[in-house]
Design an enzyme around this catalytic site. Structure first.
Site, mmCIF file in Angstrom:
data_model
loop_
_atom_site.group_PDB
_atom_site.id
_atom_site.type_symbol
_atom_site.label_atom_id
_atom_site.label_comp_id
_atom_site.label_asym_id
_atom_site.label_seq_id
_atom_site.Cartn_x
_atom_site.Cartn_y
_atom_site.Cartn_z
ATOM 1 N N HIS A 17 34.456 20.189 -58.388
ATOM 2 C CA HIS A 17 35.010 20.164 -56.967
ATOM 3 C C HIS A 17 36.653 19.986 -57.319
ATOM 4 C CE1 HIS A 17 31.405 18.055 -55.186
ATOM 5 N NE2 HIS A 17 31.513 19.263 -54.611
ATOM 6 N N LYS A 41 21.471 16.572 -46.089
ATOM 7 C CA LYS A 41 20.946 16.261 -47.504
ATOM 8 C C LYS A 41 20.735 14.791 -47.488
ATOM 9 C CE LYS A 41 23.194 20.187 -49.925
ATOM 10 N NZ LYS A 41 24.430 20.435 -50.617
ATOM 11 N N ARG A 90 29.675 28.299 -59.192
ATOM 12 C CA ARG A 90 29.679 27.921 -60.696
ATOM 13 C C ARG A 90 28.755 28.826 -61.364
ATOM 14 N NH1 ARG A 90 26.973 22.386 -58.480
ATOM 15 N NH2 ARG A 90 25.929 24.120 -57.379
ATOM 16 N N SER A 128 26.916 17.394 -57.512
ATOM 17 C CA SER A 128 26.742 15.910 -57.182
ATOM 18 C C SER A 128 25.290 15.644 -57.456
ATOM 19 C CB SER A 128 27.147 15.921 -55.635
ATOM 20 O OG SER A 128 28.394 16.410 -55.349
#
Ligand code: PNS
Length: 160
Positions: A17, A41, A90, A128
């Site tokens: 990030h 989430k 990514r 994460s």
């Protein structure tokens, strides 16, 4: 004055990030990092802790603010008078979902542009989710998150 927003769950913020934040801060005059309040989430860290960790991580930058938001991303963009949404990519696997979100956001607010920035390849495997899993199981996450985030993760998993 070009304002960009960088939204996410940041549960917690990673060096991937931060890599994207660094790139975005050079493109925009003002970058507002928006931490999503009610992520579906089921976040590990409460919103206050996610915001605090993110603020600490970006304190070296001059043109960056960190805040939280709830509801639609386009509403957050409007409140911040942002012209641009920044999202990091990514790998090609990120692209499908990101494209879907970008096109929906464009439909909701046609004058708001989504800009994808490629994170450095050294963080292409960092998320994460995977950081939390490795930290929970006692693995080494050094160099993948800022040191203070490592401490938060250690403290969090010592408690449970
Ligand atoms: O870091 P994340 O969890 O991948 O970020 C996802 C985020 C926060 C960008 C996305 O969930 C979002 O924008 N949520 C706000 C609600 C919304 O506007 N949904 C419609 C967008 S298609």
């Amino acid at each position: 004055m070009l304002t960009a927003i960088y939204p996410g769950s940041f549960d917690p913020i990673t060096n991937g990030h931060l890599d994207v934040i660094g790139r975005a801060s050079r493109l925009a005059d003002r970058l507002v990092v928006g931490v999503l309040l009610n992520s579906n989430k089921n976040p590990l860290f409460p919103i206050e802790e996610r915001v605090e960790m993110t603020r600490e991580a970006v304190k070296g930058f001059k043109n960056i603010e960190v805040t939280h938001f709830d509801g639609l991303l386009v509403g957050f963009a409007e409140r911040e008078s942002a012209q641009i949404i920044v999202r990091g990519i990514r790998a090609i696997s990120d692209y499908e979902f990101e494209l879907q979100m970008a096109l929906m956001n464009r439909r909701l607010k046609p004058d708001l542009e989504t800009v994808f920035l490629m994170a450095s390849e050294q963080y292409s495997f960092v998320s994460s989710r995977i950081i939390k899993e490795v930290a929970r199981l006692g693995g080494d996450i050094g160099g993948l998150v800022p040191p203070h985030v490592e401490s938060h993760l250690r403290a969090r998993f010592q408690r449970s």
